[in-house]
Every structure is written in C-alpha cells, then in structure tokens.
Design a protein around this motif. Structure first.
Motif, PDB file in Angstrom:
ATOM      1  N   UNK A  17      37.018  34.179  50.765  1.00  0.00           N
ATOM      2  CA  UNK A  17      36.596  33.180  51.751  1.00  0.00           C
ATOM      3  C   UNK A  17      37.676  32.117  51.897  1.00  0.00           C
ATOM      4  N   UNK A  18      37.926  31.731  53.123  1.00  0.00           N
ATOM      5  CA  UNK A  18      38.778  30.572  53.399  1.00  0.00           C
ATOM      6  C   UNK A  18      37.983  29.692  54.356  1.00  0.00           C
ATOM      7  N   UNK A  19      37.718  28.464  53.955  1.00  0.00           N
ATOM      8  CA  UNK A  19      36.836  27.602  54.734  1.00  0.00           C
ATOM      9  C   UNK A  19      37.552  26.777  55.794  1.00  0.00           C
ATOM     10  N   UNK A  20      38.832  26.904  55.897  1.00  0.00           N
ATOM     11  CA  UNK A  20      39.551  26.283  56.996  1.00  0.00           C
ATOM     12  C   UNK A  20      39.550  24.776  56.961  1.00  0.00           C
ATOM     13  N   UNK A  21      39.770  24.219  58.120  1.00  0.00           N
ATOM     14  CA  UNK A  21      39.854  22.775  58.264  1.00  0.00           C
ATOM     15  C   UNK A  21      38.481  22.199  58.623  1.00  0.00           C
ATOM     16  N   UNK A  22      38.475  20.975  59.103  1.00  0.00           N
ATOM     17  CA  UNK A  22      37.253  20.289  59.481  1.00  0.00           C
ATOM     18  C   UNK A  22      36.462  21.136  60.482  1.00  0.00           C
ATOM     19  N   UNK A  23      35.142  21.164  60.335  1.00  0.00           N
ATOM     20  CA  UNK A  23      34.210  21.889  61.199  1.00  0.00           C
ATOM     21  C   UNK A  23      34.384  23.403  61.133  1.00  0.00           C
ATOM     22  N   UNK A  24      35.041  23.900  60.107  1.00  0.00           N
ATOM     23  CA  UNK A  24      35.175  25.336  59.942  1.00  0.00           C
ATOM     24  C   UNK A  24      36.246  25.985  60.794  1.00  0.00           C
ATOM     25  N   UNK A  25      37.011  25.191  61.536  1.00  0.00           N
ATOM     26  CA  UNK A  25      38.074  25.772  62.349  1.00  0.00           C
ATOM     27  C   UNK A  25      39.087  26.437  61.424  1.00  0.00           C
ATOM     28  N   UNK A  71      29.962  45.342  58.036  1.00  0.00           N
ATOM     29  CA  UNK A  71      28.652  45.340  57.382  1.00  0.00           C
ATOM     30  C   UNK A  71      28.775  44.854  55.945  1.00  0.00           C
ATOM     31  N   UNK A  72      29.803  45.282  55.244  1.00  0.00           N
ATOM     32  CA  UNK A  72      30.037  44.820  53.869  1.00  0.00           C
ATOM     33  C   UNK A  72      30.253  43.306  53.843  1.00  0.00           C
ATOM     34  N   UNK A  73      31.027  42.822  54.786  1.00  0.00           N
ATOM     35  CA  UNK A  73      31.319  41.392  54.830  1.00  0.00           C
ATOM     36  C   UNK A  73      30.051  40.572  55.072  1.00  0.00           C
ATOM     37  N   UNK A  74      29.227  41.003  56.020  1.00  0.00           N
ATOM     38  CA  UNK A  74      27.976  40.287  56.278  1.00  0.00           C
ATOM     39  C   UNK A  74      27.032  40.360  55.084  1.00  0.00           C
ATOM     40  N   UNK A  75      27.005  41.499  54.419  1.00  0.00           N
ATOM     41  CA  UNK A  75      26.171  41.634  53.227  1.00  0.00           C
ATOM     42  C   UNK A  75      26.588  40.670  52.138  1.00  0.00           C
ATOM     43  N   UNK A  76      27.885  40.508  51.960  1.00  0.00           N
ATOM     44  CA  UNK A  76      28.400  39.547  50.975  1.00  0.00           C
ATOM     45  C   UNK A  76      28.026  38.121  51.379  1.00  0.00           C
ATOM     46  N   UNK A  77      28.188  37.807  52.649  1.00  0.00           N
ATOM     47  CA  UNK A  77      27.825  36.469  53.129  1.00  0.00           C
ATOM     48  C   UNK A  77      26.356  36.172  52.844  1.00  0.00           C
ATOM     49  N   UNK A 122      29.061  30.513  56.376  1.00  0.00           N
ATOM     50  CA  UNK A 122      29.601  31.191  57.549  1.00  0.00           C
ATOM     51  C   UNK A 122      28.490  32.023  58.182  1.00  0.00           C
ATOM     52  N   UNK A 123      27.500  31.364  58.766  1.00  0.00           N
ATOM     53  CA  UNK A 123      26.306  32.046  59.247  1.00  0.00           C
ATOM     54  C   UNK A 123      26.032  31.788  60.731  1.00  0.00           C
ATOM     55  N   UNK A 124      27.040  31.589  61.512  1.00  0.00           N
ATOM     56  CA  UNK A 124      26.831  31.340  62.928  1.00  0.00           C
ATOM     57  C   UNK A 124      26.137  32.524  63.577  1.00  0.00           C
ATOM     58  N   UNK A 139      24.516  45.658  61.120  1.00  0.00           N
ATOM     59  CA  UNK A 139      23.580  45.184  60.102  1.00  0.00           C
ATOM     60  C   UNK A 139      24.321  45.012  58.773  1.00  0.00           C
ATOM     61  N   UNK A 140      23.969  43.976  57.999  1.00  0.00           N
ATOM     62  CA  UNK A 140      24.647  43.745  56.712  1.00  0.00           C
ATOM     63  C   UNK A 140      24.437  44.897  55.726  1.00  0.00           C
ATOM     64  N   UNK A 141      25.434  45.132  54.900  1.00  0.00           N
ATOM     65  CA  UNK A 141      25.381  46.075  53.799  1.00  0.00           C
ATOM     66  C   UNK A 141      25.565  45.260  52.529  1.00  0.00           C
ATOM     67  N   UNK A 142      24.536  45.174  51.700  1.00  0.00           N
ATOM     68  CA  UNK A 142      24.594  44.332  50.503  1.00  0.00           C
ATOM     69  C   UNK A 142      25.677  44.816  49.540  1.00  0.00           C
ATOM     70  N   UNK A 143      26.208  43.922  48.711  1.00  0.00           N
ATOM     71  CA  UNK A 143      27.212  44.344  47.720  1.00  0.00           C
ATOM     72  C   UNK A 143      26.681  45.455  46.809  1.00  0.00           C
ATOM     73  N   UNK A 144      25.405  45.397  46.460  1.00  0.00           N
ATOM     74  CA  UNK A 144      24.827  46.440  45.609  1.00  0.00           C
ATOM     75  C   UNK A 144      24.827  47.796  46.314  1.00  0.00           C
ATOM     76  N   UNK A 145      24.429  47.802  47.575  1.00  0.00           N
ATOM     77  CA  UNK A 145      24.421  49.050  48.342  1.00  0.00           C
ATOM     78  C   UNK A 145      25.841  49.575  48.543  1.00  0.00           C
ATOM     79  N   UNK A 146      26.786  48.676  48.798  1.00  0.00           N
ATOM     80  CA  UNK A 146      28.185  49.084  48.953  1.00  0.00           C
ATOM     81  C   UNK A 146      28.709  49.693  47.656  1.00  0.00           C
TER      82      UNK A 146
END
Length: 102
Positions: free
Chosen positions: A4-12, A63-69, A76-78, A87-94
């Motif tokens: 994860x990289x959270x960037x600058x102000x406001x998530x940019x 899907x892996x990325x969303x599952x991790x999120x 990072x849930x916009x 659809x997300x794929x959970x880390x366990x399922x991956x």
C-alpha cells in the motif's frame, strides 16, 4: 505479497499492489494500472494491463487486491473503484488456490 502507498493529502497518488510468483499488478486510480509478467519480463518493461491475452490474469489480480483491502480494512474503499473491478478474492481463498495450482 501486497503493498500500500497512501500518497499525498486526500489520497492523491495512492497506489496498491499485489504480486504473485509470476505476476505483479499495481492499481493507480489516477493513472494507468500496470500488469507485469515477471517470469518473462523481470525488468518490468512491458505493461500487459491492456493485453487481451492477459485478461483473466488481470481479473484475478484485481480480485486478490480487493480481497486484501477488505480483509485489512484498507481506507482505499471508494465505491467507484469497485464498479470497475471483479468480486474480491480473500487472501485465504487466494492462498488455497495457489496451493491447489502448484
């Protein structure tokens, strides 16, 4: 591996990344995503994100990325992110899938 990289102000300039032994996918909501075949392109010189031959890999990595999120409560849930991704794929399922395909 997830990053994860959270960037600058406001998530940019925030970015998220998921990597398997062969593939690396980086999601950037403000620019072009990146998908690299690390086996054939270890220097990450050819972005395969738009390659139709890599469509299934891209969907799995997204899907892996969303599952991790989801699993980590990532900020990072916009909603508009989810409209364009599978659809997300959970880390366990991956992990189970990786065990079955080794």
């Amino acid at each position: 591996m997830y990053c994860e990289h959270h960037g600058e102000v406001w998530g940019y300039q925030s970015q998220r990344m998921v990597r398997t032994r062969r593939w690396k996918y980086a999601y950037d909501p403000h620019s072009t995503d990146e998908l690299y075949d690390l086996e054939n392109d270890p220097g990450e010189l050819v972005n395969r994100v738009g390659d139709p031959a890599c469509r299934d890999v891209l969907l799995e990595m997204q899907a892996r990325l969303l599952g991790w999120n989801d699993a980590t409560g990532d900020i990072f849930q916009w909603r508009w992110v989810r409209w364009n991704l599978p659809e997300p794929l959970s880390p366990e399922a991956a992990a189970r899938e990786a065990t079955l395909t080794r």
